[in-house]
Design a protein around this motif. Sequence first.
Motif, PDB file in Angstrom:
ATOM      1  N   LYS A 121       0.875  -1.172   0.000  1.00  0.00           N
ATOM      2  CA  LYS A 121       0.000   0.000   0.000  1.00  0.00           C
ATOM      3  C   LYS A 121       0.909   1.218   0.000  1.00  0.00           C
ATOM      4  CE  LYS A 121      -3.746   2.223   2.476  1.00  0.00           C
ATOM      5  NZ  LYS A 121      -4.679   2.162   3.590  1.00  0.00           N
ATOM      6  N   ALA A 122       1.049   1.866  -1.144  1.00  0.00           N
ATOM      7  CA  ALA A 122       2.017   2.949  -1.328  1.00  0.00           C
ATOM      8  C   ALA A 122       1.614   4.223  -0.620  1.00  0.00           C
ATOM      9  CB  ALA A 122       2.208   3.221  -2.812  1.00  0.00           C
ATOM     10  N   LYS A 123       2.637   4.915  -0.102  1.00  0.00           N
ATOM     11  CA  LYS A 123       2.463   6.231   0.498  1.00  0.00           C
ATOM     12  C   LYS A 123       3.274   7.232  -0.327  1.00  0.00           C
ATOM     13  CE  LYS A 123       4.072   4.754   4.309  1.00  0.00           C
ATOM     14  NZ  LYS A 123       4.615   4.338   5.549  1.00  0.00           N
ATOM     15  N   ALA A 124       2.899   8.491  -0.253  1.00  0.00           N
ATOM     16  CA  ALA A 124       3.660   9.540  -0.929  1.00  0.00           C
ATOM     17  C   ALA A 124       5.121   9.452  -0.487  1.00  0.00           C
ATOM     18  CB  ALA A 124       3.084  10.909  -0.596  1.00  0.00           C
ATOM     19  N   GLY A 125       6.024   9.471  -1.453  1.00  0.00           N
ATOM     20  CA  GLY A 125       7.448   9.385  -1.164  1.00  0.00           C
ATOM     21  C   GLY A 125       8.024   7.997  -1.289  1.00  0.00           C
ATOM     22  N   ASP A 126       7.172   6.993  -1.455  1.00  0.00           N
ATOM     23  CA  ASP A 126       7.664   5.624  -1.618  1.00  0.00           C
ATOM     24  C   ASP A 126       8.331   5.432  -2.979  1.00  0.00           C
ATOM     25  OD1 ASP A 126       6.810   4.798   0.869  1.00  0.00           O
ATOM     26  OD2 ASP A 126       5.159   3.547   0.120  1.00  0.00           O
ATOM     27  N   ILE A 127       9.424   4.708  -2.966  1.00  0.00           N
ATOM     28  CA  ILE A 127      10.115   4.278  -4.174  1.00  0.00           C
ATOM     29  C   ILE A 127       9.815   2.794  -4.292  1.00  0.00           C
ATOM     30  CG2 ILE A 127      12.362   4.008  -5.301  1.00  0.00           C
ATOM     31  CD1 ILE A 127      13.316   6.303  -3.325  1.00  0.00           C
ATOM     32  N   THR A 128       9.174   2.397  -5.378  1.00  0.00           N
ATOM     33  CA  THR A 128       8.692   1.025  -5.506  1.00  0.00           C
ATOM     34  C   THR A 128       9.060   0.419  -6.859  1.00  0.00           C
ATOM     35  OG1 THR A 128       6.548   1.667  -6.434  1.00  0.00           O
ATOM     36  CG2 THR A 128       6.711   1.578  -4.020  1.00  0.00           C
ATOM     37  N   TYR A 129       8.827  -0.875  -6.928  1.00  0.00           N
ATOM     38  CA  TYR A 129       8.994  -1.636  -8.169  1.00  0.00           C
ATOM     39  C   TYR A 129       7.672  -2.342  -8.419  1.00  0.00           C
ATOM     40  CZ  TYR A 129      10.688  -5.342 -11.278  1.00  0.00           C
ATOM     41  OH  TYR A 129      10.869  -6.198 -12.331  1.00  0.00           O
ATOM     42  N   TYR A 130       7.117  -2.149  -9.614  1.00  0.00           N
ATOM     43  CA  TYR A 130       5.887  -2.848  -9.972  1.00  0.00           C
ATOM     44  C   TYR A 130       6.274  -4.043 -10.830  1.00  0.00           C
ATOM     45  CZ  TYR A 130       1.067  -3.714 -11.321  1.00  0.00           C
ATOM     46  OH  TYR A 130      -0.164  -4.304 -11.519  1.00  0.00           O
ATOM     47  N   ALA A 131       6.336  -5.208 -10.192  1.00  0.00           N
ATOM     48  CA  ALA A 131       6.851  -6.419 -10.833  1.00  0.00           C
ATOM     49  C   ALA A 131       6.093  -6.828 -12.100  1.00  0.00           C
ATOM     50  CB  ALA A 131       6.883  -7.571  -9.831  1.00  0.00           C
ATOM     51  N   PRO A 132       4.743  -6.737 -12.141  1.00  0.00           N
ATOM     52  CA  PRO A 132       4.066  -7.173 -13.368  1.00  0.00           C
ATOM     53  C   PRO A 132       4.498  -6.416 -14.631  1.00  0.00           C
ATOM     54  CG  PRO A 132       2.495  -7.038 -11.572  1.00  0.00           C
ATOM     55  CD  PRO A 132       3.782  -6.420 -11.080  1.00  0.00           C
ATOM     56  N   TRP A 133       4.867  -5.142 -14.483  1.00  0.00           N
ATOM     57  CA  TRP A 133       5.272  -4.355 -15.645  1.00  0.00           C
ATOM     58  C   TRP A 133       6.776  -4.124 -15.704  1.00  0.00           C
ATOM     59  CZ3 TRP A 133       1.171   0.148 -15.558  1.00  0.00           C
ATOM     60  CH2 TRP A 133      -0.095  -0.394 -15.837  1.00  0.00           C
ATOM     61  N   GLY A 134       7.489  -4.440 -14.618  1.00  0.00           N
ATOM     62  CA  GLY A 134       8.938  -4.272 -14.589  1.00  0.00           C
ATOM     63  C   GLY A 134       9.394  -2.828 -14.516  1.00  0.00           C
TER      64      GLY A 134
ATOM     65  N   ALA B 101      12.285   4.869   0.364  1.00  0.00           N
ATOM     66  CA  ALA B 101      11.503   6.106   0.408  1.00  0.00           C
ATOM     67  C   ALA B 101      12.442   7.309   0.426  1.00  0.00           C
ATOM     68  CB  ALA B 101      10.609   6.124   1.637  1.00  0.00           C
ATOM     69  N   PHE B 102      11.905   8.446  -0.002  1.00  0.00           N
ATOM     70  CA  PHE B 102      12.669   9.694   0.036  1.00  0.00           C
ATOM     71  C   PHE B 102      12.795  10.168   1.479  1.00  0.00           C
ATOM     72  CE2 PHE B 102      11.524   9.558  -4.395  1.00  0.00           C
ATOM     73  CZ  PHE B 102      12.701   9.990  -4.997  1.00  0.00           C
ATOM     74  N   ASP B 103      13.943  10.774   1.776  1.00  0.00           N
ATOM     75  CA  ASP B 103      14.206  11.277   3.123  1.00  0.00           C
ATOM     76  C   ASP B 103      13.703  12.697   3.314  1.00  0.00           C
ATOM     77  OD1 ASP B 103      15.592   8.902   3.664  1.00  0.00           O
ATOM     78  OD2 ASP B 103      17.480   9.745   2.936  1.00  0.00           O
ATOM     79  N   ASP B 104      13.497  13.408   2.222  1.00  0.00           N
ATOM     80  CA  ASP B 104      13.112  14.812   2.296  1.00  0.00           C
ATOM     81  C   ASP B 104      12.228  15.166   1.105  1.00  0.00           C
ATOM     82  OD1 ASP B 104      15.051  14.765   0.264  1.00  0.00           O
ATOM     83  OD2 ASP B 104      16.593  15.632   1.552  1.00  0.00           O
ATOM     84  N   ASP B 105      12.071  16.435   0.838  1.00  0.00           N
ATOM     85  CA  ASP B 105      11.191  16.920  -0.232  1.00  0.00           C
ATOM     86  C   ASP B 105      11.611  16.370  -1.597  1.00  0.00           C
ATOM     87  OD1 ASP B 105       9.302  18.397  -1.658  1.00  0.00           O
ATOM     88  OD2 ASP B 105      10.584  20.177  -1.722  1.00  0.00           O
ATOM     89  N   PHE B 106      10.678  15.755  -2.275  1.00  0.00           N
ATOM     90  CA  PHE B 106      10.925  15.173  -3.599  1.00  0.00           C
ATOM     91  C   PHE B 106       9.974  15.759  -4.638  1.00  0.00           C
ATOM     92  CE2 PHE B 106       7.761  12.766  -1.411  1.00  0.00           C
ATOM     93  CZ  PHE B 106       6.833  12.420  -2.381  1.00  0.00           C
ATOM     94  N   SER B 107       9.311  16.855  -4.302  1.00  0.00           N
ATOM     95  CA  SER B 107       8.267  17.428  -5.151  1.00  0.00           C
ATOM     96  C   SER B 107       8.767  17.853  -6.529  1.00  0.00           C
ATOM     97  CB  SER B 107       7.592  18.612  -4.450  1.00  0.00           C
ATOM     98  OG  SER B 107       8.523  19.639  -4.195  1.00  0.00           O
ATOM     99  N   VAL B 108      10.062  18.116  -6.674  1.00  0.00           N
ATOM    100  CA  VAL B 108      10.597  18.506  -7.983  1.00  0.00           C
ATOM    101  C   VAL B 108      10.308  17.439  -9.042  1.00  0.00           C
ATOM    102  CG1 VAL B 108      12.929  17.587  -7.585  1.00  0.00           C
ATOM    103  CG2 VAL B 108      12.599  19.491  -9.167  1.00  0.00           C
ATOM    104  N   LEU B 109      10.175  16.194  -8.629  1.00  0.00           N
ATOM    105  CA  LEU B 109       9.882  15.113  -9.578  1.00  0.00           C
ATOM    106  C   LEU B 109       8.475  15.226 -10.165  1.00  0.00           C
ATOM    107  CD1 LEU B 109      11.377  12.037  -7.679  1.00  0.00           C
ATOM    108  CD2 LEU B 109      12.408  13.333  -9.565  1.00  0.00           C
ATOM    109  N   PHE B 110       7.620  16.012  -9.506  1.00  0.00           N
ATOM    110  CA  PHE B 110       6.222  16.127  -9.913  1.00  0.00           C
ATOM    111  C   PHE B 110       5.871  17.507 -10.463  1.00  0.00           C
ATOM    112  CE2 PHE B 110       6.526  12.416  -7.379  1.00  0.00           C
ATOM    113  CZ  PHE B 110       5.598  11.541  -7.919  1.00  0.00           C
ATOM    114  N   GLN B 111       6.872  18.318 -10.730  1.00  0.00           N
ATOM    115  CA  GLN B 111       6.623  19.658 -11.252  1.00  0.00           C
ATOM    116  C   GLN B 111       6.404  19.677 -12.759  1.00  0.00           C
ATOM    117  OE1 GLN B 111       9.892  21.956  -9.680  1.00  0.00           O
ATOM    118  NE2 GLN B 111       8.968  22.064  -7.662  1.00  0.00           N
ATOM    119  N   THR B 112       6.861  18.648 -13.441  1.00  0.00           N
ATOM    120  CA  THR B 112       6.658  18.523 -14.883  1.00  0.00           C
ATOM    121  C   THR B 112       6.209  17.100 -15.179  1.00  0.00           C
ATOM    122  OG1 THR B 112       8.967  17.913 -15.228  1.00  0.00           O
ATOM    123  CG2 THR B 112       8.434  20.254 -15.415  1.00  0.00           C
TER     124      THR B 112
END
Length: 115
Positions: free
Chosen positions: A61-74, A94-105
């Motif tokens: 169950k993913a939370k904001a900031g989680d770094i995951t791997y989706y095995a069915p799609w690789g 997971a990210f340790d701090d602000d990662f919002s720059v990844l979602f700006q574009t």
Amino acid sequence: MNIVFTVGDKKLSATLDDSAAAQDFLSRLPLTMTLKDYAGIERVAYFDRPLIIDGAPAGHKAKAGDITYYAPWGNLAIFGKSFGYASGLIKLGAFDDDFSVLFQTPEAEVVISAQ
């Protein structure tokens, strides 16, 4: 296990879990990937070959900031918003701090490296 996502001149620190999948991900670093928007919830990029997922739980169950791997799609999936349980989703860390720059574009090129 500490890693860094570099986006332009910004460095985003993250911590990986102690799992077979996270160890395999770490062994592939440094990596340059283009993260693309998926459903306004996550950013995804594809690996050239599947990660080792020995001993991984059936899902996550993913939370904001989680770094995951989706095995069915690789694919690598970074969550900007929390998400319900998904079968085949494996938390890498997971990210340790602000990662919002990844979602700006809708798309961002990142270099992921061990710290």
